[in-house]
Design a protein around this motif. Structure first.
Motif, PDB file in Angstrom:
ATOM      1  N   THR A  12      78.794  53.898  56.942  1.00 22.08           N
ATOM      2  CA  THR A  12      79.474  52.487  57.628  1.00 22.08           C
ATOM      3  C   THR A  12      79.078  51.531  57.290  1.00 22.08           C
ATOM      4  OG1 THR A  12      79.848  54.432  58.867  1.00 22.08           O
ATOM      5  CG2 THR A  12      80.615  52.268  59.726  1.00 22.08           C
ATOM      6  N   ALA A  13      77.949  51.493  57.471  1.00 23.00           N
ATOM      7  CA  ALA A  13      76.609  50.410  57.964  1.00 23.00           C
ATOM      8  C   ALA A  13      76.868  49.591  56.297  1.00 23.00           C
ATOM      9  CB  ALA A  13      75.785  50.033  57.582  1.00 23.00           C
ATOM     10  N   THR A  20      92.266  60.629  59.966  1.00 24.20           N
ATOM     11  CA  THR A  20      90.890  60.294  60.730  1.00 24.20           C
ATOM     12  C   THR A  20      91.402  58.996  60.192  1.00 24.20           C
ATOM     13  OG1 THR A  20      89.166  61.813  60.504  1.00 24.20           O
ATOM     14  CG2 THR A  20      88.537  59.987  61.429  1.00 24.20           C
ATOM     15  N   SER A  21      91.734  58.486  59.134  1.00 25.11           N
ATOM     16  CA  SER A  21      91.686  56.581  58.479  1.00 25.11           C
ATOM     17  C   SER A  21      92.709  55.673  59.403  1.00 25.11           C
ATOM     18  CB  SER A  21      92.056  56.502  57.213  1.00 25.11           C
ATOM     19  OG  SER A  21      90.470  57.225  56.327  1.00 25.11           O
ATOM     20  N   PHE A  52      88.700  54.516  57.176  1.00 22.50           N
ATOM     21  CA  PHE A  52      87.835  56.175  57.729  1.00 22.50           C
ATOM     22  C   PHE A  52      86.370  55.693  58.010  1.00 22.50           C
ATOM     23  CE2 PHE A  52      85.033  58.971  57.031  1.00 22.50           C
ATOM     24  CZ  PHE A  52      85.567  60.591  57.361  1.00 22.50           C
ATOM     25  N   PHE A  53      85.813  54.689  58.374  1.00 25.11           N
ATOM     26  CA  PHE A  53      84.567  54.008  58.289  1.00 25.11           C
ATOM     27  C   PHE A  53      84.929  53.536  60.179  1.00 25.11           C
ATOM     28  CE2 PHE A  53      82.981  54.718  53.722  1.00 25.11           C
ATOM     29  CZ  PHE A  53      81.916  55.682  53.858  1.00 25.11           C
ATOM     30  N   SER A  54      85.645  52.845  59.919  1.00 24.25           N
ATOM     31  CA  SER A  54      86.241  51.733  61.119  1.00 24.25           C
ATOM     32  C   SER A  54      86.399  52.672  61.894  1.00 24.25           C
ATOM     33  CB  SER A  54      86.654  50.853  61.033  1.00 24.25           C
ATOM     34  OG  SER A  54      88.105  51.085  60.747  1.00 24.25           O
ATOM     35  N   ASN A  55      86.492  53.957  62.643  1.00 19.52           N
ATOM     36  CA  ASN A  55      87.539  55.010  62.963  1.00 19.52           C
ATOM     37  C   ASN A  55      86.054  56.018  63.142  1.00 19.52           C
ATOM     38  OD1 ASN A  55      89.570  54.019  64.137  1.00 19.52           O
ATOM     39  ND2 ASN A  55      90.834  55.378  62.044  1.00 19.52           N
ATOM     40  N   GLN A  56      85.355  56.358  62.779  1.00 16.40           N
ATOM     41  CA  GLN A  56      83.927  56.873  62.877  1.00 16.40           C
ATOM     42  C   GLN A  56      83.263  56.521  64.528  1.00 16.40           C
ATOM     43  OE1 GLN A  56      82.875  59.444  61.036  1.00 16.40           O
ATOM     44  NE2 GLN A  56      85.408  59.009  59.925  1.00 16.40           N
TER      45      GLN A  56
END
Length: 763
Positions: A293-294, A169-170, A282-286
């Motif tokens: 994420t924030a 995912t990342s 990883f967060f940016s690809n959610q």
């Protein structure tokens, strides 16, 4: 000659034994068995009327034997919508017709792809799933970071599904299509070593792609043909996408410190910087923005803003640019306007910040939050002070998911609209708004599931454990199947709920009567309002109930049903109710069928629960529920008993009839509209035979003055009335020519004048 009271007392003293005796009679048992064996085959009113034995059994059971010939009239009764006060059966004065109509489901079977209750549940599932996905990003990151400190090899990482999914995912890689050996080669590569696996496998390709992109860029710049430029750019974008995928593998190799043999060096599998970098990816690809994420983006902004020396640096870093646009509610704004606001003089009314701020206050908030000079420069560390940084962070956390929330609200509305139009499973599959929303709600990715699979799931028979949906052994598919009402042919069926709409209507009517009988004035209004409130709750919640246990755990639902069936909630312990609902109603020896009060079995039979307490279409698949079949059989036996007693003594029949009907009397007009009850009243209170021809309102007034209707709810007081009636009946009817039999077998209005009938009908 045996007195009327003694004959009555012999029968009523052990009424159940008397009824059991009647039930065992050959003619009665044969008709009952035939009815139970064949009523399930009836699908329409025509089917019902064509089978003479079923038809005659039913009309007799509800005291309408004398009207059996009037099939057109009976048809109108059966086809009445009891939820409509103006329907044919509801407008008839005689309650027997409403009871008869309520015992069947001829006019209440509604086929619908999804009920309002199912839609509400789907919306709840969507919200819960989205929330879980958001929270899951933080959970997975915490797991990944914790495991990195314990990791012994690259193989261990790739063998752990959660770690492997996090990795893929990342870096934006397909989780369903990857090579384990290739991933291990990448993870153990040193990108700076030309001989490493990644450079050997992707180095040449990377160089070629870069060259092709540079060549295309030059061709675009040199071309003067608009169409050619567009075609060249499209080709260039393809190469750029391919290069991005290659670069992702290079980034993956640089994100870990594995040795070339896959072992972990002394310093660990990742440095702190490497871990933070992969966490950010990883967060940016959610797909969903979350608090985690924030927080990640906020941390990134704070780590960078101190080194900013030019306003343009905010635009060249896409994460910084996205952050400030979100924080100041400028998501649809171009950089040129944002730059103008950031470099404005707030003391100048004509500055860009002040002018733009008139239509969007976010521009003023933005300008006040930064300290850029008019030329866009700022000393390192001075872009924001502590107060400005805190305010910016506050704005961001308040607004980071506003667009997401707006998108969710729009998705909900589109889903509701789509489901209002969908009639078949194929229409559902072709509706992007409904299809994708539903799959996401249950946790399925529309891109990873074949529509044909979903079609088979939705057309599965949930009562058959061998059907397709159960073979998948995935709760998500079962949840999806339960959310819709498609049949094997893909067309909508009647929704499978704890009770049919006809039963819910009947329960509501009975409950209202039970809660408001004999009340007047303010007490009546208050009771009606309270009953309406409880029935609103009941109607909504009962359609969402999926098991008997779920029903029994809700005391409000249980109380409504018990009171509707004339049962005292105080006598129904949780264990008693549990045993009732675990009963096999087809077994005469089951717990429910052993109760002296048959209303318990009738109540249980009003639900679509099997003996295990689960919803099932099989238990009540016909036009009459198990409870109504039991009620019909009980009614038939009771009327047969009364008939037989009437052959010996018509006074006994009248007494038994009154004993049965007394609890349902709520108005003087219930007595005046029933010739048998009227005769009972006339004899009991020694009214002249001319009483029946008096003005109806005067008759009603006399009934109220002579008889406390509320006392008829007390069995002891009813028995006293019966005792008085039987004594006076024997005195008045020793040589009477009038027969109670004619009263009981008439249409209920034989001795009532046309004027009286007309008056009663209007009430």
């Amino acid at each position: 000659m045996v007195s009327t009271f003694l004959s009555y007392d012999i029968v009523s003293r052990d009424l159940q034994r008397s009824l059991d005796r009647v039930a065992k009679q050959t003619n009665v048992s044969k008709e009952a068995e035939y009815y139970k064996a064949n009523i399930g085959k009836v699908k329409t009113v025509d089917d019902f009327m064509k089978d003479t034995r079923i038809y005659n059994y039913a009309v007799k059971a509800y005291g309408l034997e004398d009207m059996a010939y009037a099939k057109a009239f009976i048809r109108k009764v059966l086809e009445s919508d009891l939820s409509d006060d103006n329907s044919f059966a509801n407008k008839l004065t005689d309650k027997r017709y409403r009871d008869f109509a309520a015992s069947f489901n001829f006019n209440t079977t509604t086929t619908i792809a999804q009920t309002s209750s199912q839609i509400d549940k789907m919306l709840g599932l969507y919200s819960a799933t989205m929330t879980a996905q958001e929270e899951g990003a933080g959970d997975e990151t915490r797991y990944f970071n914790a495991m990195m400190g314990q990791l012994q090899s690259a193989d261990q990482l790739l063998s752990d599904e959660r770690l492997r999914d996090y990795l893929l995912t990342s870096f934006g890689l397909d989780k369903s299509n990857y090579s384990r050996d290739f991933l291990k080669g990448v993870l153990t590569s040193d990108p700076s070593d030309p001989a490493s696996f990644i450079n050997q496998q992707l180095g040449t390709k990377r160089t070629e792609l870069q060259t092709q992109i540079s060549q295309l860029e030059a061709q675009v710049d040199a071309s003067t043909d608009p169409e050619e430029r567009i075609a060249l750019r499209n080709r260039m974008f393809v190469f750029m996408n391919n290069l991005e995928k290659v670069n992702n593998y290079y980034d993956m190799a640089g994100a870990f410190s594995f040795n070339s043999d896959g072992t972990v060096p002394a310093g660990g599998a990742q440095t702190t910087a490497q871990m933070e970098a992969i966490n950010s990816r990883f967060f940016s690809n959610q797909q969903r923005l979350s608090t985690a994420t924030a927080t990640n983006e906020d941390t990134y902004f704070k780590s960078k803003i101190g080194s900013i020396t030019s306003v343009d640096q905010l635009s060249t870093d896409t994460r910084l640019f996205s952050y400030i646009r979100t924080a100041f509610n400028l998501t649809d704004t171009f950089w040129s306007n944002i730059r103008s606001a950031l470099t404005s003089d707030l003391n100048d009314p004509q500055s860009a910040a002040n002018l733009l701020g008139k239509t969007n206050p976010g521009f003023l908030e933005l300008a006040k939050a930064f300290n850029f000079n008019a030329d866009g420069s700022v000393a390192a560390g001075n872009a924001q002070n502590a107060t400005q940084a805190a305010q910016t962070s506050s704005f961001y956390f308040t607004r980071y998911n506003d667009q997401q929330d707006e998108n969710d609200e729009q998705a909900v509305q589109l889903y509701k609209t789509a489901m209002g139009r969908i009639k078949t499973v194929d229409e559902f599959l072709n509706s992007t708004d409904a299809y994708q929303f539903s799959l996401k709600a249950v946790g399925l990715d529309p891109a990873e599931v074949a529509p044909f699979t979903i079609k088979q799931v939705l057309q599965s028979d949930l009562s058959d454990t061998n059907s397709f949906v159960y073979q998948l052994k995935d709760e998500r598919y079962l949840t999806l199947a339960k959310a819709f009402n498609f049949g094997k042919d893909g067309n909508p069926t009647a929704p499978l709920t704890a009770q049919s709409s006809a039963t819910i209507t009947t329960v509501g009517s009975r409950y209202t009567v039970a809660q408001t009988r004999f009340l007047t004035g303010t007490e009546l209004k208050d009771a009606q309002a309270k009953a309406k409130e409880e029935l609103t709750y009941y109607t909504k919640q009962i359609t969402a109930v999926e098991t008997a246990s779920q029903f029994l755990s809700d005391s409000r639902l249980v109380n409504v049903v018990l009171k509707a069936y004339g049962l005292d909630p105080k006598t129904a312990t949780p264990d008693f109710l549990k045993q009732l609902f675990a009963s096999d109603l087809s077994d005469p020896k089951s717990f429910a069928n052993q109760q002296k009060n048959t209303a318990w079995a009738e109540m249980v039979g009003a639900f679509n629960f099997d003996a295990n307490g689960n919803l099932s279409r099989q238990v009540n698949s016909g036009v009459q529920s198990r409870g109504k079949i039991i009620e019909t059989e009980n009614n038939f036996e009771r009327l047969t008993l009364e008939e037989e007693q009437g052959q010996e003594n018509n006074g006994v029949r009248l007494a038994l009839y009154f004993d049965r009907k007394a609890k349902d009397i709520t108005s003087p007009y219930d007595i005046l509209g029933d010739t048998a009850l009227l005769e009972f009243f006339r004899v009991t209170f020694q009214m002249p035979e001319s009483f029946g021809s008096m003005n109806v309102d005067k008759q009603a007034a006399l009934v109220k003055s002579k008889l406390d209707l509320a006392s008829l709810q007390d069995p002891d007081k009813v028995k006293k009335l019966v005792s008085r009636f039987t004594a006076l009946y024997d005195l008045q009817n020793t040589n009477a020519s009038a027969s109670a039999l004619s009263l009981l077998t008439s249409s209920g209005s034989a001795s009532i004048s046309a004027d009286l009938l007309s008056s009663l009908q209007r009430r």
